[in-house]
Structure formats: structure tokens, C-alpha cells
Design a protein around this motif. Structure first.
Motif, PDB file in Angstrom:
ATOM      1  N   PRO A  36      55.071  17.235  47.871  1.00  0.00           N
ATOM      2  CA  PRO A  36      54.420  16.273  47.025  1.00  0.00           C
ATOM      3  C   PRO A  36      53.869  16.958  45.804  1.00  0.00           C
ATOM      4  O   PRO A  36      53.394  18.033  45.956  1.00  0.00           O
ATOM      5  N   ASP A  37      53.806  16.109  44.741  1.00  0.00           N
ATOM      6  CA  ASP A  37      53.325  16.674  43.507  1.00  0.00           C
ATOM      7  C   ASP A  37      51.930  16.249  43.492  1.00  0.00           C
ATOM      8  O   ASP A  37      51.184  15.795  44.634  1.00  0.00           O
ATOM      9  N   ASN A  38      50.975  16.701  42.679  1.00  0.00           N
ATOM     10  CA  ASN A  38      49.532  16.397  42.389  1.00  0.00           C
ATOM     11  C   ASN A  38      49.153  14.889  42.528  1.00  0.00           C
ATOM     12  O   ASN A  38      48.186  14.622  43.059  1.00  0.00           O
ATOM     13  N   ALA A  39      49.905  14.018  42.082  1.00  0.00           N
ATOM     14  CA  ALA A  39      49.586  12.784  42.098  1.00  0.00           C
ATOM     15  C   ALA A  39      49.676  12.302  43.640  1.00  0.00           C
ATOM     16  O   ALA A  39      49.023  11.211  44.047  1.00  0.00           O
ATOM     17  N   ILE A  40      50.584  12.820  44.396  1.00  0.00           N
ATOM     18  CA  ILE A  40      50.540  12.428  45.769  1.00  0.00           C
ATOM     19  C   ILE A  40      49.402  12.968  46.667  1.00  0.00           C
ATOM     20  O   ILE A  40      48.976  12.288  47.425  1.00  0.00           O
ATOM     21  N   LYS A  41      49.197  14.208  46.293  1.00  0.00           N
ATOM     22  CA  LYS A  41      48.038  15.077  46.960  1.00  0.00           C
ATOM     23  C   LYS A  41      46.682  14.314  47.017  1.00  0.00           C
ATOM     24  O   LYS A  41      45.746  14.383  47.679  1.00  0.00           O
ATOM     25  N   GLU A  42      46.861  13.662  45.731  1.00  0.00           N
ATOM     26  CA  GLU A  42      45.116  12.897  45.136  1.00  0.00           C
ATOM     27  C   GLU A  42      45.267  11.531  45.914  1.00  0.00           C
ATOM     28  O   GLU A  42      44.144  10.969  46.037  1.00  0.00           O
ATOM     29  N   SER A  43      46.520  11.258  46.908  1.00  0.00           N
ATOM     30  CA  SER A  43      46.418   9.959  47.025  1.00  0.00           C
ATOM     31  C   SER A  43      45.247   9.573  48.437  1.00  0.00           C
ATOM     32  O   SER A  43      45.008   8.398  48.330  1.00  0.00           O
ATOM     33  N   ASN A  44      44.870  10.670  48.910  1.00  0.00           N
ATOM     34  CA  ASN A  44      44.201  10.338  50.074  1.00  0.00           C
ATOM     35  C   ASN A  44      42.774   9.789  49.576  1.00  0.00           C
ATOM     36  O   ASN A  44      42.116   9.193  50.380  1.00  0.00           O
ATOM     37  N   TYR A  45      42.237  10.139  48.481  1.00  0.00           N
ATOM     38  CA  TYR A  45      41.035   9.399  47.933  1.00  0.00           C
ATOM     39  C   TYR A  45      41.138   8.244  47.453  1.00  0.00           C
ATOM     40  O   TYR A  45      40.385   7.276  47.790  1.00  0.00           O
ATOM     41  N   ARG A  46      42.507   7.722  46.897  1.00  0.00           N
ATOM     42  CA  ARG A  46      42.699   6.334  46.786  1.00  0.00           C
ATOM     43  C   ARG A  46      42.867   5.436  47.779  1.00  0.00           C
ATOM     44  O   ARG A  46      42.447   4.330  47.814  1.00  0.00           O
ATOM     45  N   ILE A  47      43.454   6.169  48.819  1.00  0.00           N
ATOM     46  CA  ILE A  47      43.597   5.371  50.017  1.00  0.00           C
ATOM     47  C   ILE A  47      42.412   5.274  51.035  1.00  0.00           C
ATOM     48  O   ILE A  47      42.152   4.002  50.957  1.00  0.00           O
ATOM     49  N   ALA A  48      41.540   6.109  50.783  1.00  0.00           N
ATOM     50  CA  ALA A  48      40.473   5.887  51.888  1.00  0.00           C
ATOM     51  C   ALA A  48      39.510   4.835  51.071  1.00  0.00           C
ATOM     52  O   ALA A  48      38.813   4.093  51.800  1.00  0.00           O
ATOM     53  N   ALA A  49      39.288   4.942  49.712  1.00  0.00           N
ATOM     54  CA  ALA A  49      38.750   3.945  48.942  1.00  0.00           C
ATOM     55  C   ALA A  49      39.132   2.535  49.132  1.00  0.00           C
ATOM     56  O   ALA A  49      38.394   1.733  49.326  1.00  0.00           O
ATOM     57  N   ALA A  50      40.487   2.453  48.894  1.00  0.00           N
ATOM     58  CA  ALA A  50      41.044   1.335  48.952  1.00  0.00           C
ATOM     59  C   ALA A  50      40.959   0.595  50.577  1.00  0.00           C
ATOM     60  O   ALA A  50      40.523  -0.573  50.796  1.00  0.00           O
ATOM     61  N   LEU A 108      48.104   2.261  44.718  1.00  0.00           N
ATOM     62  CA  LEU A 108      46.747   1.682  45.159  1.00  0.00           C
ATOM     63  C   LEU A 108      45.743   1.799  43.990  1.00  0.00           C
ATOM     64  O   LEU A 108      45.543   3.040  43.559  1.00  0.00           O
ATOM     65  N   SER A 109      45.085   0.688  43.824  1.00  0.00           N
ATOM     66  CA  SER A 109      43.686   0.899  43.004  1.00  0.00           C
ATOM     67  C   SER A 109      42.636   1.180  43.992  1.00  0.00           C
ATOM     68  O   SER A 109      42.822   0.748  45.225  1.00  0.00           O
ATOM     69  N   LEU A 110      41.314   1.624  43.695  1.00  0.00           N
ATOM     70  CA  LEU A 110      40.367   1.501  44.777  1.00  0.00           C
ATOM     71  C   LEU A 110      39.869   0.215  45.326  1.00  0.00           C
ATOM     72  O   LEU A 110      39.292   0.500  46.408  1.00  0.00           O
ATOM     73  N   ASP A 111      40.172  -0.799  44.544  1.00  0.00           N
ATOM     74  CA  ASP A 111      39.894  -1.989  45.234  1.00  0.00           C
ATOM     75  C   ASP A 111      40.730  -2.584  46.343  1.00  0.00           C
ATOM     76  O   ASP A 111      40.963  -3.759  46.611  1.00  0.00           O
ATOM     77  N   GLY A 112      41.878  -1.709  46.229  1.00  0.00           N
ATOM     78  CA  GLY A 112      42.934  -2.261  47.162  1.00  0.00           C
ATOM     79  C   GLY A 112      44.350  -3.213  46.561  1.00  0.00           C
ATOM     80  O   GLY A 112      45.232  -3.444  46.851  1.00  0.00           O
ATOM     81  N   SER A 113      44.041  -3.514  45.208  1.00  0.00           N
ATOM     82  CA  SER A 113      45.081  -4.051  44.345  1.00  0.00           C
ATOM     83  C   SER A 113      46.004  -3.092  44.169  1.00  0.00           C
ATOM     84  O   SER A 113      46.082  -1.778  44.087  1.00  0.00           O
ATOM     85  N   LEU A 114      47.371  -3.558  43.761  1.00  0.00           N
ATOM     86  CA  LEU A 114      48.571  -2.685  43.406  1.00  0.00           C
ATOM     87  C   LEU A 114      48.835  -2.716  42.088  1.00  0.00           C
ATOM     88  O   LEU A 114      48.736  -3.782  41.332  1.00  0.00           O
ATOM     89  N   GLN A 115      49.349  -1.341  41.560  1.00  0.00           N
ATOM     90  CA  GLN A 115      49.795  -1.065  40.121  1.00  0.00           C
ATOM     91  C   GLN A 115      51.166  -1.159  40.344  1.00  0.00           C
ATOM     92  O   GLN A 115      51.691  -0.572  41.155  1.00  0.00           O
ATOM     93  N   PRO A 116      51.953  -1.466  39.216  1.00  0.00           N
ATOM     94  CA  PRO A 116      53.283  -1.442  39.049  1.00  0.00           C
ATOM     95  C   PRO A 116      53.921  -0.033  39.321  1.00  0.00           C
ATOM     96  O   PRO A 116      53.220   0.903  38.889  1.00  0.00           O
ATOM     97  N   ILE A 117      55.285   0.221  39.781  1.00  0.00           N
ATOM     98  CA  ILE A 117      56.089   1.374  39.904  1.00  0.00           C
ATOM     99  C   ILE A 117      57.191   1.410  38.831  1.00  0.00           C
ATOM    100  O   ILE A 117      57.334   0.542  38.175  1.00  0.00           O
ATOM    101  N   THR A 118      57.718   2.433  38.849  1.00  0.00           N
ATOM    102  CA  THR A 118      58.931   2.505  38.129  1.00  0.00           C
ATOM    103  C   THR A 118      59.995   2.826  38.857  1.00  0.00           C
ATOM    104  O   THR A 118      59.901   3.140  40.305  1.00  0.00           O
ATOM    105  N   GLY A 119      61.258   2.493  38.403  1.00  0.00           N
ATOM    106  CA  GLY A 119      62.426   2.502  39.192  1.00  0.00           C
ATOM    107  C   GLY A 119      62.825   1.534  40.435  1.00  0.00           C
ATOM    108  O   GLY A 119      63.698   1.711  41.211  1.00  0.00           O
ATOM    109  N   ALA A 120      62.050   0.281  40.290  1.00  0.00           N
ATOM    110  CA  ALA A 120      62.411  -0.577  41.296  1.00  0.00           C
ATOM    111  C   ALA A 120      63.652  -1.088  41.528  1.00  0.00           C
ATOM    112  O   ALA A 120      63.862  -1.133  42.700  1.00  0.00           O
ATOM    113  N   LEU A 121      64.537  -1.161  40.348  1.00  0.00           N
ATOM    114  CA  LEU A 121      65.737  -1.694  40.543  1.00  0.00           C
ATOM    115  C   LEU A 121      66.726  -0.742  41.363  1.00  0.00           C
ATOM    116  O   LEU A 121      67.328  -1.232  42.357  1.00  0.00           O
ATOM    117  N   PRO A 122      66.603   0.548  40.993  1.00  0.00           N
ATOM    118  CA  PRO A 122      67.688   1.531  41.755  1.00  0.00           C
ATOM    119  C   PRO A 122      67.162   1.665  43.221  1.00  0.00           C
ATOM    120  O   PRO A 122      68.027   1.910  44.375  1.00  0.00           O
TER     121      PRO A 122
END
Length: 511
Positions: A36-50, A108-122
Motif C-alpha cells: 500500500p502507498d502512504n494514502a492507504i497506510k493513513e486510512s486507519n485514522y480516517r476509518i477509526a474516526a468515521a 471516507l471523511s471523518l464523519d463517515g461521508s464518502l468522497q468521490p474516487i477516480t477510475g469508476a468506469l474501468p
């Protein structure tokens, strides 16, 4: 307990399914593996808060998460929702019976709302191919993913909706798109129309020929002559995109996140990068390669205004993609290929001051200065541009005319008819659809000249000292002119007109 949840990674314009394995055991610790890259490694903080802000929590046990295949680099924050649901299911906080039937992505945002992603069609295309029942993703990307038929697409705003769906069976709102209907309804014309252009009939003729054969074109003229105005109107006379072209184009724009809430692209792209652009931004690249401007203009138009102002090395990297109609970006561990079949429209002033041999001009340049200015563009690059045409300022009489010029819709009819002839001609060839794509062998087969036309072309080649590539360009353009007239044979008139469109090859052009 071990649970498997499914996400996806995009490489080039294709997606690869990622299996997220979550195992919870006795002990303490949070271990995330699988490159995983750094953005994925940091996900545990976003997930815990959400999770905490929505009444759930990360269990205080040993959590091991593997993102398989483990030797494939994963990047971005779009795996947050996938990881969060895997943790909830593995810790028995939600039911997990149906979770493996869906491909799940979202930041995930910290309140549990979802932010858009890239590459949804492929990703949606891959999910359909691999037999997933549905695709759960942020609401802003739902319309884009719903282009894919036979796949249930659910756009959600908050992680609570997804939890309620899996745990309580509370239904999600499915996003449905009638792709063909929406595509047909949106085949309207852009805001720019050739009826707005006063005068410049010879230039409009050039643009029509360029559109009919898919030829690259360069416009040379002083400031204010209308070069940019003409270039912006070129997409309005190109044939409407086919459904296949629209899907292909939308996939590329999806990878860089430019299709949110838009669905299928129906208008041909028009890209106009600034002359300070880097080579990586133009052709694509970066540590994790992304498509550049030449790929974002696939099936459309790439407009390079003030061509000599671009760095020479930036322009030189375009040479191979212009020939191959695809760009390959190689890295140590992988190679990515992006399609880049575009029409190049370039514009330039004939001199540093902008005015060409005009004694009344506010700024004049000597022939040496003009040679040096034009020398910024290499001969091999100019050889790859089929049509060179001079654009002169429009006289006041033409500018003040009330009469409207011929609209784009009429020009487009002729262009489309010529393209249909080319489609029939090249129907047995897999990678050739219009005249500009012909290689040398195909030029010899489809551009046969009579003796008079050969003599005319030989004379021009000798006088103008043209290269073999320029010879091929003239034949391609002549073939297109004949197609616009609906004639099978190339005549001397077609050759002579095509020769006129090699302005920068003519001796004495600089005075």
C-alpha cells in the motif's frame, strides 16, 4: 475471523480486482500489507474516526489486512470503505453473507461521508466482466459507473447506508442509466460554430479537409487573424462520436477523475494546454503514470497555441505517439499504454513579433530572426503535420458583413459523408479508419495516381525539396479531397490543392 472484501486498482485504462483479506485474532496491533502507498497506510485514522462517529469502532485486537495480489502497488484513498467494511465484518459488528458479491470503493471523511474516487468506469467494466452482482461507490461516481449494463450500481453518501444494507437488509437506491438513449439525446453541437467566422473561406476549406481525413494541421498567421477562433470550432464539424468511441474516451477521463456526475461523454474532447506544460503532463507519466493531454484528447482535438513557445524537448516526445496513436510509459516494474489517437491543431506566428513581412506592422523581424524562431520546431515534427496553411487578417468589409457564414451542421454533413467512404474502404483493416491513419503500404494501394498527377507531384517534390514523409502526406490529403468530392480516382486538381497545404516546405516562404 477471516473475511474477504473486494476493491479494484486502475493501471492505464484497465482495472485489476484487489482482494482485501481481513483477519482478526487475539493480540494487539494493526498490520496492513500488500504494497500500500502512504494514502492507504493513513486510512486507519480516517476509518477509526468515521466508525466512531457512526456508532462503531475498530476492535482492540490484532488486525492483519492483506491486499492481494501482494506484489502489485496500490495507491490512493479509495480503499477506505473497502477496508472499513472488512474490519466490521471480520469483527462480527455487521453481517457478512452478501459482502463478497459486491465490489466496494470509496474514500471516507471523518464523519463517515464518502468522497468521490477516480477510475469508476474501468472498475465497473471489470466488475461486470468478473461476475460481481453489484458495485457500491460514492454517489458522485454512480452515474459514471452505471454506464455499464448488467451491473447493479449503488451510489451512497455515507458509510451508514452501506452498513444498514448489509446488516439490516435496508435497500440502497440503484442508479440506472439508459446509455444509448442518453448518448443519442446529447449529440448536440458545441457552443462554437463556424457560422460565427467572418471570411477565411480558404481556411475553413482546410479545416473541412483536415476533419474529413483526420489530418493534423498548423495555422500560421499574425495575432488577431482568427487562428484560435477557427481551432475551437473544429470539433463542431467532426463526425459525431460512436458509442464505442464515447466509452473509450470516457474511460480515459474517468482515470483522472474528470467525469463526476456526467455519465457518458458525447462530445469530442478539445484540449488546449498552456505552452509552459511539461513533457510528463503532455504525454503522460509520473511515479504512478497518469494519462497526459494527448491521451485526454483521444478521439478529439489537441490544440497547441503558439507552437514555437513550447519547449522543444516537450514537442519532440510527441513524435512517436503521433505516428503510433498510442503512448507507452515504461517503469521498472510495469508498463502502461494509453491510447492517443487525436487530431493535432497547432498555431503559430510567422515571426517573434507576430507579423510577417508587413512594413506597416508595429513590430517587424528580420529574416534571420524569423528563421531562428521557426527553427524551434523540428523538421520531423513538421513532417508529421499534414496541412500547413497561412491565415491572413480578415478585412473590415468581411468583418462588418451581417450575412451569416455556412454553419457547422452543413460542413459536418460533407465531412461525415467523406468519413463513411473511408470506413468502407478500410473495413478489412483493423487499425485504420480514416485517411490520416494510412501507412506507406496502404498509401501505395489506395492513392494511385495517373501519369499527369505523378509528373505534377514529381515537379513539386524537386522544387520544394520535400521529404519522403511529406510526399506521403500530400497523397493522404489528396485522397481526402477526392473523398469530399465523392470521386474514386485522385486527379491533378486534388494533388495541386494538397501541395498548396505545405506552406512551411516552400522555398522563399520567409521572403
Amino acid at each position: 475471523m477471516l473475511i474477504k472484501v473486494y476493491g479494484s486498482a486502475v493501471f492505464g485504462v484497465e482495472a485489476t480486482t484487489i482482494v482485501v483479506e481481513v483477519n482478526i485474532d487475539r493480540g494487539i496491533g494493526y498490520h496492513l500489507v500488500g504494497l500500500p502507498d502512504n494514502a492507504i497506510k493513513e486510512s486507519n485514522y480516517r476509518i477509526a474516526a468515521a466508525l466512531q462517529n457512526n456508532g462503531y469502532k475498530i476492535p482492540g485486537k490484532k488486525i492483519t489486512i492483506n491486499m492481494a495480489p501482494a506484489d502489485l502497488r496500490k495507491e490512493g484513498s479509495a480503499y477506505d470503505l473497502t477496508l472499513a467494511l472488512g474490519i466490521l465484518a471480520a469483527s462480527d459488528q455487521i453481517k457478512s453473507e452478501k459482502i463478497a458479491q459486491y465490489l466496494i470503493m470509496g474514500e471516507l471523511s471523518l464523519d463517515g461521508s464518502l468522497q468521490p474516487i477516480t477510475g469508476a468506469l474501468p472498475i465497473a467494466i471489470k466488475a461486470q466482466e468478473e461476475g460481481f452482482k453489484g458495485f457500491i461507490l460514492p454517489k458522485e461516481n454512480a452515474k459514471e459507473a452505471a454506464i455499464v449494463g448488467n451491473l447493479e450500481v449503488y451510489g451512497v453518501e455515507n458509510i451508514k447506508e452501506v452498513i444498514a444494507y448489509f446488516d439490516e437488509g435496508k435497500p440502497l437506491a440503484r442508479t440506472k442509466v439508459d446509455t444509448r438513449k442518453e448518448f443519442q439525446e446529447s449529440l448536440n453541437f458545441p457552443e462554437f460554430d463556424f457560422s460565427d467566422v467572418k471570411g477565411q473561406e480558404s481556411i475553413k476549406r482546410c479545416m473541412e479537409i483536415a476533419a474529413a481525413g483526420g489530418h493534423n494541421i498548423i495555422l500560421i498567421g499574425p495575432p488577431g487573424a482568427g487562428k484560435t477562433m477557427l481551432a475551437k470550432r473544429l470539433p463542431s464539424i467532426l463526425p459525431p462520436m460512436t458509442l464505442h468511441e464515447a466509452l473509450e474516451t470516457t474511460k480515459i477521463h474517468s482515470v483522472v477523475g474528470k467525469v463526476k456526475n456526467m455519465g457518458l461523454m458525447s462530445q469530442r474532447p478539445f484540449r488546449n494546454p498552456h505552452h509552459t506544460i511539461s513533457s510528463a503532463a503532455l504525454v503522460g507519466g509520473g511515479s504512478y503514470p497518469q494519462p497526459g493531454e494527448i491521451s485526454l484528447s483521444h478521439n478529439g482535438v489537441l490544440f497547441l497555441d503558439e507552437l514555437p513557445e513550447f519547449e522543444r524537448r516537450v514537442l519532440e516526445v510527441m513524435r512517436q505517439p503521433m505516428e503510433d496513436r498510442e503512448v507507452t510509459i515504461a517503469r521498472a516494474r510495469f508498463t502502461v499504454t494509453y491510447p492517443s489517437s487525436f487530431m493535432l491543431v497547432a498555431s503559430m506566428n510567422p515571426s517573434p513579433g507576430g507579423y510577417f513581412n508587413d512594413p506597416d506592422a508595429p513590430v517587424t523581424s528580420s529574416p534571420i530572426e524569423m528563421q531562428r524562431y521557426l527553427g524551434k520546431i523540428s523538421g520531423p515534427l513538421l513532417d508529421r503535420i499534414d496541412i500547413h496553411i497561412e491565415v491572413t487578417p480578415v478585412p473590415f468589409e468581411k468583418l462588418s458583413e451581417e450575412k451569416k457564414a455556412e454553419p457547422s451542421v452543413e460542413i459536418r454533413k460533407r465531412v461525415t459523408a467523406a468519413r463513411e467512404l473511408q470506413t468502407k474502404r478500410f473495413k478489412v483493416l483493423e487499425h485504420v479508419h480514416y485517411n490520416a491513419q494510412m501507412n506507406t503500404k496502404q498509401i501505395r494501394e489506395f492513392c494511385i495516381l495517373d501519369d499527369a498527377s505523378k509528373a505534377l507531384l514529381k515537379n513539386a517534390m524537386d522544387r520544394l525539396n520535400l521529404s519522403a514523409r511529406a510526399y506521403d502526406r500530400i497523397l493522404k490529403v489528396a485522397r481526402t479531397i477526392a473523398d469530399l468530392e465523392g470521386t474514386t480516382d485522385i486527379s491533378g486538381n486534388h494533388i495541386s490543392e494538397a501541395i498548396q497545404y505545405r506552406s512551411l516546405d516552400r522555398e522563399g516562404w520567409l521572403g
